[in-house]
Scaffold this motif. Structure first.
Motif, short mmCIF file in Angstrom:
data_model
loop_
_atom_site.label_atom_id
_atom_site.label_comp_id
_atom_site.label_asym_id
_atom_site.label_seq_id
_atom_site.Cartn_x
_atom_site.Cartn_y
_atom_site.Cartn_z
N ASN A 4 0.84 -1.20 0.00
CA ASN A 4 0.00 0.00 0.00
C ASN A 4 0.88 1.25 0.00
O ASN A 4 2.11 1.17 -0.11
CB ASN A 4 -0.97 -0.01 1.18
CG ASN A 4 -0.27 0.18 2.52
OD1 ASN A 4 0.95 0.25 2.61
ND2 ASN A 4 -1.05 0.26 3.59
N SER A 5 0.27 2.42 0.12
CA SER A 5 1.01 3.67 0.00
C SER A 5 2.05 3.85 1.10
O SER A 5 2.98 4.64 0.97
CB SER A 5 0.04 4.85 0.02
OG SER A 5 -0.72 4.86 1.22
N GLN A 6 1.91 3.09 2.20
CA GLN A 6 2.87 3.18 3.30
C GLN A 6 3.84 2.00 3.32
O GLN A 6 4.55 1.80 4.30
CB GLN A 6 2.11 3.28 4.63
CG GLN A 6 1.27 4.55 4.75
CD GLN A 6 0.66 4.72 6.12
OE1 GLN A 6 0.69 3.80 6.95
NE2 GLN A 6 0.09 5.89 6.38
N LYS B 48 3.16 -1.27 3.24
CA LYS B 48 2.70 -2.42 4.01
C LYS B 48 2.03 -3.43 3.09
O LYS B 48 1.24 -3.07 2.22
CB LYS B 48 1.72 -1.96 5.08
CG LYS B 48 1.19 -3.08 5.98
CD LYS B 48 0.21 -2.53 7.00
CE LYS B 48 -0.38 -3.64 7.87
NZ LYS B 48 -1.38 -3.11 8.85
N ASN C 93 -12.75 1.97 7.47
CA ASN C 93 -11.51 1.18 7.61
C ASN C 93 -11.66 -0.01 8.56
O ASN C 93 -10.69 -0.47 9.16
CB ASN C 93 -10.35 2.07 8.07
CG ASN C 93 -10.62 2.73 9.42
OD1 ASN C 93 -11.66 2.51 10.03
ND2 ASN C 93 -9.67 3.53 9.88
N THR D 150 -2.48 8.12 -0.53
CA THR D 150 -1.77 8.44 0.71
C THR D 150 -2.74 8.79 1.83
O THR D 150 -2.39 8.73 3.01
CB THR D 150 -0.79 9.61 0.49
OG1 THR D 150 -1.53 10.77 0.07
CG2 THR D 150 0.25 9.25 -0.57
N ARG D 151 -3.96 9.13 1.46
CA ARG D 151 -4.98 9.46 2.47
C ARG D 151 -5.66 8.21 3.01
O ARG D 151 -6.41 8.29 4.00
CB ARG D 151 -6.04 10.38 1.85
CG ARG D 151 -5.51 11.72 1.36
CD ARG D 151 -6.60 12.48 0.64
NE ARG D 151 -7.80 12.62 1.48
CZ ARG D 151 -8.99 12.99 1.02
NH1 ARG D 151 -9.16 13.22 -0.28
NH2 ARG D 151 -10.03 13.11 1.83
N TYR D 152 -5.42 7.07 2.37
CA TYR D 152 -6.14 5.85 2.73
C TYR D 152 -5.15 4.69 2.89
O TYR D 152 -5.02 3.83 2.01
CB TYR D 152 -7.16 5.50 1.66
CG TYR D 152 -8.15 6.60 1.35
CD1 TYR D 152 -9.22 6.85 2.21
CD2 TYR D 152 -8.02 7.38 0.20
CE1 TYR D 152 -10.14 7.86 1.93
CE2 TYR D 152 -8.94 8.38 -0.08
CZ TYR D 152 -10.00 8.62 0.78
OH TYR D 152 -10.90 9.61 0.50
N PRO D 153 -4.45 4.61 4.01
CA PRO D 153 -3.46 3.52 4.18
C PRO D 153 -4.08 2.13 4.26
O PRO D 153 -3.36 1.13 4.15
CB PRO D 153 -2.77 3.90 5.50
CG PRO D 153 -3.75 4.77 6.22
CD PRO D 153 -4.48 5.53 5.16
N HIS D 154 -5.40 2.06 4.44
CA HIS D 154 -6.07 0.75 4.53
C HIS D 154 -6.55 0.26 3.16
O HIS D 154 -7.18 -0.79 3.07
CB HIS D 154 -7.27 0.83 5.48
CG HIS D 154 -8.30 1.81 5.06
ND1 HIS D 154 -8.11 3.18 5.10
CD2 HIS D 154 -9.57 1.64 4.58
CE1 HIS D 154 -9.19 3.79 4.67
NE2 HIS D 154 -10.10 2.89 4.34
N TYR E 195 -5.82 -1.09 -0.73
CA TYR E 195 -4.85 -1.80 -1.56
C TYR E 195 -5.39 -1.90 -2.98
O TYR E 195 -6.61 -1.91 -3.19
CB TYR E 195 -4.57 -3.20 -0.99
CG TYR E 195 -3.90 -3.17 0.37
CD1 TYR E 195 -2.54 -3.37 0.50
CD2 TYR E 195 -4.65 -2.92 1.52
CE1 TYR E 195 -1.92 -3.34 1.74
CE2 TYR E 195 -4.05 -2.87 2.77
CZ TYR E 195 -2.67 -3.09 2.86
OH TYR E 195 -2.07 -3.05 4.10
#
Length: 326
Positions: free
Chosen positions: A214-216, A218, A268, A285-289, A291
């Protein structure tokens, strides 16, 4: 509509059957008026006979990457379905142009392939724009099998293996844009996912799916997920997620090309999986949950060889003709 894909004619299809005569007349009229004026470079259309997602976008990506590996300079033209343009047609997609203004699929292709992608509902104008501004060997048309104002040199027809031709009827009684006889006039037929009992040769696209970080940064471990998307074939998207080993406990389907609502994205409770076409319209980037499911096609070497041979034959013929007339 669900009744389109019933193996037998439903009462809804029977009720709408008289209207198919009008669709038949319109499609036949378009074919009779099709352009017979070729361009200076070959045009390859990747289109479909049925309404809904059939895998055109991953097919175009496969073709463009094949061309790039073999030194064939390629561009894409698209109608930009669902776009709200802020400039005159035709125009080339740049980094500054958002998916809202050019369409999600064209934006995705431009970003993924780093090649010229030109948008215009009148695709023949887009082709002329490419030829006027770029030195290319081949132009791929994203859809446009029924856009007969655009001359074409090769056609690839895409089919979904599970849906097939549905009930075999033309719109609005069934999912067909043209009669099934059109299958006989294309150069290649490609079936996504599952083989069909077609009375003619076709290629089976081996589907590879993955869910990257994902954007982070993970990874998504296998487990319960929610899936959301605005695509033409939601069931195909869901099958791909399930095949990867995830448990789909909630689904939220939007109209094709529709932006997923902020409320749906903000939930989420579970990891959310969306498609690349959805992602191109969002700031992840606003939604780390969230994919993104990525889809790719793979084919055997014999199909790749035949496609390359057809492309090179068309490119050579155009190059020889236009060089010889200067």
């Amino acid at each position: 509509m669900k009744f389109w894909f019933n193996p037998t004619l439903s009462w809804q299809a029977l009720l709408l059957l008289p209207l198919t005569a009008l669709v038949l007349l319109i499609s036949q009229g378009k074919r009779l008026r099709r352009s017979t004026r070729p361009y200076t470079r070959p045009v390859l259309v990747v289109g479909n006979l049925t309404v809904g997602g059939t895998g055109k976008t991953p097919m175009i990506i496969w073709l463009a990457e094949l061309c790039q590996r073999h030194g064939i300079r390629v561009a894409v033209v698209s109608r930009g379905y669902g776009a709200k343009p802020d400039r005159a047609f035709p125009f080339q997609i740049t980094e500054q142009i958002s998916a809202k203004h050019c369409g999600d699929e064209p934006k995705m292709l431009a970003q993924r392939l780093n090649i010229p992608v030109v948008v215009d509902p009148q695709r023949h104008r887009a082709v002329n724009f490419v030829l006027a501004h770029h030195s290319v060997d081949l132009i791929i048309s994203d859809d446009g099998l029924q856009h007969y104002a655009m001359h074409r040199d090769l056609e690839i027809l895409m089919l979904d293996g599970l849906r097939g031709l549905g009930n075999g009827c033309l719109l609005p009684a069934g999912p067909l844009r043209e009669t099934a006889g059109r299958l006989k006039s294309v150069d290649f037929i490609v079936v996504k996912q599952h083989p069909l009992a077609l009375p003619m040769p076709y290629e089976l696209a081996r589907l590879t799916a993955a869910i990257p970080l994902n954007s982070q940064g993970k990874a998504l471990v296998q487990g319960p997920v929610k899936i959301c998307s605005g695509i033409g074939n939601f069931n195909s998207f869901q099958r791909s997620v399930v095949d990867l080993g995830y448990e789909v406990i909630e689904t939220l389907s939007f109209a094709d090309h529709q932006l997923i609502s902020p409320e749906a994205l903000a939930d989420n409770q579970w990891p959310i999986i969306i498609t690349e076409k959805d992602a191109i319209k969002l700031d992840l980037t606003r939604y780390p949950h969230i994919y993104v499911l990525t889809i790719a096609f793979d084919f055997d070497t014999e199909f790749e060889r035949r496609v390359l041979a057809s492309l090179r034959e068309q490119i050579h013929a155009k190059s020889h003709h236009h060089t010889g007339t200067l």
